[in-house]
Enzyme design. Structure first.
Site, mmCIF file in Angstrom:
data_model
loop_
_atom_site.group_PDB
_atom_site.id
_atom_site.type_symbol
_atom_site.label_atom_id
_atom_site.label_comp_id
_atom_site.label_asym_id
_atom_site.label_seq_id
_atom_site.Cartn_x
_atom_site.Cartn_y
_atom_site.Cartn_z
ATOM 1 C CG HIS A 17 -0.957 -4.318 -0.211
ATOM 2 N ND1 HIS A 17 -2.160 -4.310 -1.239
ATOM 3 C CD2 HIS A 17 -1.662 -5.293 0.433
ATOM 4 C CE1 HIS A 17 -2.640 -5.653 -0.999
ATOM 5 N NE2 HIS A 17 -2.383 -6.018 0.127
ATOM 6 C CG HIS A 20 -5.809 -2.168 0.723
ATOM 7 N ND1 HIS A 20 -4.521 -2.862 0.852
ATOM 8 C CD2 HIS A 20 -6.833 -3.359 1.135
ATOM 9 C CE1 HIS A 20 -4.824 -4.205 1.681
ATOM 10 N NE2 HIS A 20 -6.722 -4.037 1.544
ATOM 11 C CB CYS A 125 -11.841 -18.945 6.062
ATOM 12 S SG CYS A 125 -10.187 -17.963 5.609
ATOM 13 C CB CYS A 128 -12.736 -15.839 3.839
ATOM 14 S SG CYS A 128 -11.585 -16.337 3.197
ATOM 15 C CB CYS A 143 -9.557 -20.964 3.361
ATOM 16 S SG CYS A 143 -9.144 -18.919 2.521
ATOM 17 C CG HIS A 146 -6.592 -16.399 4.328
ATOM 18 N ND1 HIS A 146 -8.179 -16.143 4.268
ATOM 19 C CD2 HIS A 146 -6.559 -14.511 4.767
ATOM 20 C CE1 HIS A 146 -8.802 -14.681 3.797
ATOM 21 N NE2 HIS A 146 -7.371 -13.851 4.159
ATOM 22 C CE LYS A 298 -2.702 -14.232 1.288
ATOM 23 N NZ LYS A 298 -2.864 -13.361 1.665
ATOM 24 C CE LYS A 301 2.100 -4.077 8.701
ATOM 25 N NZ LYS A 301 1.488 -3.539 10.073
HETATM 26 O O1 ME8 Z 1 -12.850 -8.045 2.091
HETATM 27 N N1 ME8 Z 1 -5.462 -7.698 -5.101
HETATM 28 O O2 ME8 Z 1 -11.081 -6.677 3.353
HETATM 29 P P1 ME8 Z 1 -10.232 -6.404 2.904
HETATM 30 C C1 ME8 Z 1 -5.733 -6.570 -6.079
HETATM 31 N N2 ME8 Z 1 -13.579 -5.816 4.429
HETATM 32 N N3 ME8 Z 1 -7.022 -6.582 -4.819
HETATM 33 C C2 ME8 Z 1 -6.673 -6.625 -3.721
HETATM 34 C C3 ME8 Z 1 -5.581 -7.415 -3.132
HETATM 35 C C4 ME8 Z 1 -4.559 -7.638 -3.620
HETATM 36 N N4 ME8 Z 1 -3.830 -8.519 -4.018
HETATM 37 N N5 ME8 Z 1 -5.019 -7.189 -1.849
HETATM 38 C C5 ME8 Z 1 -6.696 -5.930 -1.879
HETATM 39 C C6 ME8 Z 1 -12.950 -6.975 2.881
HETATM 40 N N6 ME8 Z 1 -7.043 -5.597 -2.308
HETATM 41 C C7 ME8 Z 1 -13.950 -6.490 3.334
HETATM 42 C C8 ME8 Z 1 -15.049 -5.956 2.648
HETATM 43 S S1 ME8 Z 1 -16.778 -4.375 1.859
HETATM 44 C C9 ME8 Z 1 -18.376 -4.106 2.250
HETATM 45 C C10 ME8 Z 1 -16.235 -5.479 3.250
HETATM 46 C C11 ME8 Z 1 -8.318 -4.673 -2.042
HETATM 47 O O3 ME8 Z 1 -9.286 -5.761 3.240
HETATM 48 C C12 ME8 Z 1 -9.430 -5.411 -3.526
HETATM 49 O O4 ME8 Z 1 -10.656 -4.560 -3.514
HETATM 50 O O5 ME8 Z 1 -9.961 -7.647 2.533
HETATM 51 C C13 ME8 Z 1 -10.379 -6.686 -2.413
HETATM 52 O O6 ME8 Z 1 -11.634 -6.716 -2.873
HETATM 53 C C14 ME8 Z 1 -10.526 -5.753 -1.134
HETATM 54 O O7 ME8 Z 1 -9.087 -4.873 -1.464
HETATM 55 C C15 ME8 Z 1 -10.435 -6.505 0.199
HETATM 56 O O8 ME8 Z 1 -10.063 -6.021 0.726
#
Ligand code: ME8
Length: 512
Positions: A17, A20, A125, A128, A143, A146, A298, A301
């Protein structure tokens, strides 16, 4: 010079989204900027596919975890293709090359006496994928991210001696003169990490006995590697830690990690400790941006509260979607996104300012000179001023990851050229001085060419379209690389007199 930049690897329980997309487009903008500045760039992104959360998500869809991951990972790839993301490699943690890397890392840490077995009980959690102390939870015991209650888990796990790295990490984060200085941006986030580090570090569990969907420990196949450790190692696998030693030597260490603040701790404390344990150089810089909500809530999806890359592209087109996503919210701050906010910025920055600039110049050139502006006088004054303003601010802002400020610099300079047009009033010159009119248009074209070169990282396609419209000479990327290297504007400008200009449809149609 090399430049190695990474995004987080995203969990495949969700689809991409705008959150990301923000991190991935921002990384892409920086990667493209570095390439233009003649760096040899390695840009890594990918998907995080192991752990309890993914296992549960695959079960909910009645699929095997592998099949589920294959499908969801492909969706991330599609999203990045749609957004024109120029990654060098896409790593998946279920790939064989990664399994070998993780096994090797764990074995080395164990051989060095940094891993030990311990019985452990704490609150976990799954959202997380981490343990929490009671003090880290909110007043309801949930948490913060979440809003769910972590469950009490009790296991005998393999632990990593994180506590022994506390001083070494503090030193590297706080002392800019340290040869392995790890810079964290923005300052506020850096201070939070330092404050937390000073409270002390506890050893951390590196394995799970109850999670089957993961990489088995090389020395105890009943346990799998903790998903966060597995995930962080992707940055090593991605540049060839095991499978391509030369490539690894060439690009290691990471020059820039981008992510939101939610996962900063793992990157600024746990990953450096692993690297120190392995005897490898630390990453150089972490850019941590804020967390975004959509219309005050927040993004999720399941709540139906997301903006997808496809929706963005359908509404604004690819390049405008890229530009808007990374410039709407100031880097580092949390922010609320809305369609209204995106459309407002689209109309202001792109339709009214940039689009209008290009269109008004071409319209006069078409009307008065049939799209061939004759040679009269090569006035580069405006181009030089445009170049000087951008050089001073834009470059610094890009190097500090302040993409929204770099975009503001571009907007100011576009406004500056638009104002010059107002001052010259070329529409009046049509009746009085055609030579002056030709000279004016020539000067506007050179300024637009410079603006277009600075636009490349944000808008790789539209910048090239502008280059064609203004009749500029040569392969744009090559010309831009030379220009960014020596800042010299060619004597005849970029768009020579008498060049064939092109008419086009509206670059950025206004959106109501
Ligand atoms: O944490 N606002 O993956 P993840 C801003 N797999 N950025 C956001 C966001 C939001 N609402 N939502 C997602 C993980 N992001 C682990 C990471 S790395 C070795 C492992 C972006 O799918 C932002 O970059 O939860 C956040 O840090 C990341 O997606 C978290 O992605």
């Amino acid at each position: 010079m090399k430049f190695y930049i990474t995004t987080p690897i995203y969990y495949v329980n969700d689809v991409a989204h705008i959150g990301h997309s923000y991190t991935t487009i921002a990384s892409d903008v920086i990667a493209r900027w570095k390439r233009l500045n003649n760096y040899d760039v390695f840009f890594l992104t990918g998907t995080d596919e192991h752990g309890a959360k993914i296992d549960a998500a695959s079960k909910a869809k009645c699929k095997t975890p592998q099949k589920f991951c294959d499908e969801m990972s492909a969706k991330f790839k599609e999203a990045w293709k749609l957004l024109d993301i120029s990654y060098t490699d896409f790593i998946r943690t279920t790939e064989h090359r990664h399994l070998v890397s993780v096994e090797k890392v764990i074995q080395i840490l164990s051989d060095k006496g940094l891993i030990f077995k311990k019985k452990y009980e704490s609150l976990y959690c799954v959202g997380c994928e981490r343990f929490y102390a009671q003090k880290d939870l909110d007043e309801n015991g949930c948490c913060h991210l979440h809003q769910t209650k972590p469950t009490l888990q009790s296991e005998e796990n393999y632990f990593f001696k994180l506590s022994s790295f506390q001083n070494a990490i503090l030193e590297r984060i706080t002392n800019p003169n340290h040869e392995e200085y790890l810079e964290i941006q923005p300052e506020e986030r850096r201070n939070e990490i330092i404050g937390k580090l000073k409270l002390g570090l506890e050893d951390i569990s590196f394995s799970r006995i109850a999670v089957e969907w993961g990489i088995p420990l090389p020395f105890d196949k009943r346990q799998t590697v903790y998903v966060w450790v597995d995930a962080l190692i992707n940055y090593m696998t991605g540049v060839g830690y095991i499978e391509n030693e030369n490539r690894f030597k060439k690009y290691w260490p990471v020059d820039a990690h981008l992510m939101a603040k939610d996962i900063l701790w793992f990157h600024s404390v746990i990953f450096p400790a692993i690297l120190m344990g392995l005897g490898l150089p630390l990453s150089r810089k972490i850019y941590s941006h804020g967390f975004f909500t959509l219309n005050g809530s927040k993004m999720s999806k399941s709540l139906g509260n997301v903006i997808s890359p496809q929706e963005l592209v359908d509404k604004y087109g690819v390049d405008a979607a890229r530009y808007l996503t990374v410039t709407l919210i100031p880097f580092g701050s949390d922010g609320d996104i809305s369609w209204e906010g995106l459309t407002l910025k689209y109309n202001e920055d792109l339709a009214n300012n940039l689009g209008n600039l290009v269109s008004r110049i071409i319209k006069i050139a078409e009307k008065c000179f049939d799209l061939h502006v004759p040679y009269v006088e090569q006035n580069l004054e405006l181009a030089k001023n445009t170049s000087a303003i951008l050089k001073e601010n834009f470059i610094v802002n890009m190097d500090n990851g302040q993409l929204h400020k770099a975009a503001q610099d571009l907007q100011s300079v576009i406004t500056f050229v638009n104002r010059q047009i107002e001052t010259d009033a070329p529409w009046k010159l049509i009746k009085t001085d055609m030579n002056k009119l030709a000279a004016c248009i020539y000067s506007y074209l050179q300024a637009v060419d410079i603006i277009a070169m600075y636009l490349i990282p944000f808008m790789p396609t539209i910048s090239k379209k502008i280059w064609q419209i203004t009749g500029a000479r040569g392969d744009m990327d090559e010309v831009a690389k030379k220009y960014f290297l020596d800042s010299i504007i060619p004597e005849n400008g970029f768009s020579p007199s008498n060049a064939q200009l092109q008419v086009f449809g509206i670059l950025f149609p206004r959106i109501c």
